[in-house]
Write a protein that holds these residues in place. Sequence first.
Motif, PDB file in Angstrom:
ATOM      1  N   ALA A 102       5.171  42.545 -35.812  1.00 55.81           N
ATOM      2  CA  ALA A 102       4.347  43.252 -36.783  1.00 55.81           C
ATOM      3  C   ALA A 102       3.000  43.556 -36.143  1.00 55.81           C
ATOM      4  CB  ALA A 102       4.160  42.424 -38.044  1.00 55.81           C
ATOM      5  N   ASN A 103       2.428  44.677 -36.520  1.00 59.85           N
ATOM      6  CA  ASN A 103       1.100  45.053 -36.051  1.00 59.85           C
ATOM      7  C   ASN A 103       0.224  45.296 -37.276  1.00 59.85           C
ATOM      8  OD1 ASN A 103      -0.997  45.828 -34.301  1.00 59.85           O
ATOM      9  ND2 ASN A 103      -0.460  47.985 -34.539  1.00 59.85           N
ATOM     10  N   MET A 104      -0.816  44.485 -37.416  1.00 59.60           N
ATOM     11  CA  MET A 104      -1.699  44.571 -38.572  1.00 59.60           C
ATOM     12  C   MET A 104      -3.151  44.477 -38.113  1.00 59.60           C
ATOM     13  SD  MET A 104       0.468  44.772 -41.178  1.00 59.60           S
ATOM     14  CE  MET A 104      -0.356  44.257 -42.694  1.00 59.60           C
ATOM     15  N   VAL A 105      -4.050  44.963 -38.978  1.00 54.62           N
ATOM     16  CA  VAL A 105      -5.476  44.860 -38.714  1.00 54.62           C
ATOM     17  C   VAL A 105      -6.125  44.154 -39.897  1.00 54.62           C
ATOM     18  CG1 VAL A 105      -5.948  47.161 -39.685  1.00 54.62           C
ATOM     19  CG2 VAL A 105      -7.568  46.145 -38.054  1.00 54.62           C
ATOM     20  N   THR A 106      -7.125  43.325 -39.610  1.00 53.62           N
ATOM     21  CA  THR A 106      -7.811  42.588 -40.649  1.00 53.62           C
ATOM     22  C   THR A 106      -9.303  42.558 -40.364  1.00 53.62           C
ATOM     23  OG1 THR A 106      -7.957  40.447 -41.789  1.00 53.62           O
ATOM     24  CG2 THR A 106      -7.467  40.379 -39.456  1.00 53.62           C
ATOM     25  N   SER A 107     -10.095  42.436 -41.424  1.00 59.18           N
ATOM     26  CA  SER A 107     -11.526  42.230 -41.255  1.00 59.18           C
ATOM     27  C   SER A 107     -11.788  40.783 -40.863  1.00 59.18           C
ATOM     28  CB  SER A 107     -12.261  42.568 -42.558  1.00 59.18           C
ATOM     29  OG  SER A 107     -11.909  41.633 -43.567  1.00 59.18           O
ATOM     30  N   GLY A 165     -10.783  38.529 -43.575  1.00 57.55           N
ATOM     31  CA  GLY A 165      -9.382  38.464 -43.981  1.00 57.55           C
ATOM     32  C   GLY A 165      -8.844  39.607 -44.800  1.00 57.55           C
ATOM     33  N   ALA A 166      -9.571  40.714 -44.922  1.00 60.43           N
ATOM     34  CA  ALA A 166      -9.098  41.859 -45.705  1.00 60.43           C
ATOM     35  C   ALA A 166      -8.245  42.787 -44.844  1.00 60.43           C
ATOM     36  CB  ALA A 166     -10.267  42.635 -46.288  1.00 60.43           C
ATOM     37  N   ALA A 167      -7.180  43.319 -45.437  1.00 61.48           N
ATOM     38  CA  ALA A 167      -6.297  44.233 -44.714  1.00 61.48           C
ATOM     39  C   ALA A 167      -6.713  45.684 -44.865  1.00 61.48           C
ATOM     40  CB  ALA A 167      -4.861  44.068 -45.207  1.00 61.48           C
ATOM     41  N   THR A 168      -7.617  45.973 -45.801  1.00 58.79           N
ATOM     42  CA  THR A 168      -8.038  47.345 -46.052  1.00 58.79           C
ATOM     43  C   THR A 168      -9.517  47.390 -46.420  1.00 58.79           C
ATOM     44  OG1 THR A 168      -7.455  47.249 -48.412  1.00 58.79           O
ATOM     45  CG2 THR A 168      -5.753  48.042 -46.886  1.00 58.79           C
ATOM     46  N   VAL A 169     -10.088  48.560 -46.283  1.00 55.79           N
ATOM     47  CA  VAL A 169     -11.412  48.883 -46.814  1.00 55.79           C
ATOM     48  C   VAL A 169     -11.245  50.135 -47.650  1.00 55.79           C
ATOM     49  CG1 VAL A 169     -13.762  49.630 -46.270  1.00 55.79           C
ATOM     50  CG2 VAL A 169     -12.680  47.842 -44.896  1.00 55.79           C
ATOM     51  N   ASP A 170     -11.623  50.066 -48.914  1.00 57.22           N
ATOM     52  CA  ASP A 170     -11.414  51.185 -49.839  1.00 57.22           C
ATOM     53  C   ASP A 170      -9.942  51.592 -49.902  1.00 57.22           C
ATOM     54  OD1 ASP A 170     -14.143  51.308 -50.450  1.00 57.22           O
ATOM     55  OD2 ASP A 170     -14.556  52.645 -48.758  1.00 57.22           O
ATOM     56  N   LEU A 196     -11.001  49.676 -40.828  1.00 63.89           N
ATOM     57  CA  LEU A 196     -11.042  48.494 -39.960  1.00 63.89           C
ATOM     58  C   LEU A 196     -10.668  48.822 -38.519  1.00 63.89           C
ATOM     59  CD1 LEU A 196      -9.250  46.010 -42.377  1.00 63.89           C
ATOM     60  CD2 LEU A 196     -11.705  46.129 -41.915  1.00 63.89           C
ATOM     61  N   SER A 197     -10.233  50.035 -38.273  1.00 68.92           N
ATOM     62  CA  SER A 197      -9.708  50.395 -36.965  1.00 68.92           C
ATOM     63  C   SER A 197     -10.838  50.696 -35.978  1.00 68.92           C
ATOM     64  CB  SER A 197      -8.771  51.598 -37.083  1.00 68.92           C
ATOM     65  OG  SER A 197      -8.071  51.820 -35.881  1.00 68.92           O
ATOM     66  N   ILE A 248      -8.481  41.850 -35.192  1.00 71.76           N
ATOM     67  CA  ILE A 248      -9.523  41.296 -36.056  1.00 71.76           C
ATOM     68  C   ILE A 248     -10.788  42.117 -35.842  1.00 71.76           C
ATOM     69  CG2 ILE A 248     -10.849  39.254 -36.695  1.00 71.76           C
ATOM     70  CD1 ILE A 248      -8.584  37.551 -35.555  1.00 71.76           C
ATOM     71  N   SER A 249     -11.159  42.871 -36.865  1.00 75.02           N
ATOM     72  CA  SER A 249     -12.296  43.789 -36.782  1.00 75.02           C
ATOM     73  C   SER A 249     -13.586  43.069 -37.158  1.00 75.02           C
ATOM     74  CB  SER A 249     -12.061  44.961 -37.734  1.00 75.02           C
ATOM     75  OG  SER A 249     -13.177  45.821 -37.780  1.00 75.02           O
ATOM     76  N   PRO A 250     -14.687  43.342 -36.453  1.00 77.90           N
ATOM     77  CA  PRO A 250     -15.958  42.689 -36.766  1.00 77.90           C
ATOM     78  C   PRO A 250     -16.622  43.319 -37.995  1.00 77.90           C
ATOM     79  CG  PRO A 250     -16.269  44.199 -34.944  1.00 77.90           C
ATOM     80  CD  PRO A 250     -14.791  44.218 -35.269  1.00 77.90           C
ATOM     81  N   VAL A 251     -15.934  43.192 -39.128  1.00 78.40           N
ATOM     82  CA  VAL A 251     -16.369  43.790 -40.388  1.00 78.40           C
ATOM     83  C   VAL A 251     -16.208  42.761 -41.497  1.00 78.40           C
ATOM     84  CG1 VAL A 251     -15.795  45.548 -42.133  1.00 78.40           C
ATOM     85  CG2 VAL A 251     -15.751  46.141 -39.710  1.00 78.40           C
TER      86      VAL A 251
END
Length: 248
Positions: A32-37, A40-45, A51-52, A204-207
């Motif tokens: 699986a390929n996922m992005v998170t803040s 721990g959030a998977a989305t913004v808005d 987050l990319s 893991i995005s620095p957000v």
Amino acid sequence: MITAPGDRPGGLPDDAGLARLYAGPPGRWLRANMVTSADGAATVDGLSGGLSSPGDRRVFWTLRGLADVILVGAGTTRAEGYRPTRDKHDLWGPLGLRKGRPAAPPIAVVSRSLELDPAAPFIAGAPGDARTIVITCASAPASRREALSAVADVIVAGEHLVDLPEAVSALAARGLGQILCEGGPHLLGQLAGAGLLDELCLTISPVLAGPGAPGVVSGAPFGAARRLRLSGVLEEDGTLFCRYLASR
């Protein structure tokens, strides 16, 4: 593969280096390929794009190039505006990632209700050698299944719910053993809960997204936590690219 900020000039390795680092073992493998803040959030808005980063998009396309098929939930295709997976000539071609396979991996969308538009771009616009695959269950409306069968390949797995182990086996039987799951969180939760997940690639995005956003996994509890083993970390501009392997 573990690095610290500043250890690797320019951040991530070049395209060939990324492809070597992310190459999976031969045979059946579900990653699986996922992005998170950072919180721990998977989305913004409601979307993952907030987050990319350029590095995340490079990893995204590398993993797609390595995959035989892209597995995704119906809700994610709608929310993220999925389109056909085209041959990314500027990356995949020179690296030979698609040698002996279709120019682009097909999308396999999981939908119990089949509330899918046959004219959706990722279905109607899919190339002939990488037709979209629709994975559903026997109780799905027959009329919708018939309409989708005209423009996509349909796999029936399970009676009243989609049986994911059966679905994964059906994909492997078609020669699509290298499976890349792009979410969403509910599908990832089902795959992990069923013990089907071999690898998690987590950006893991620095957000800080703040309260309220869903995490990368949702749905029914597992019953027992699923242990992962960290196999590598890369860093670029404060974003971490982690690879975890499922403990067996």
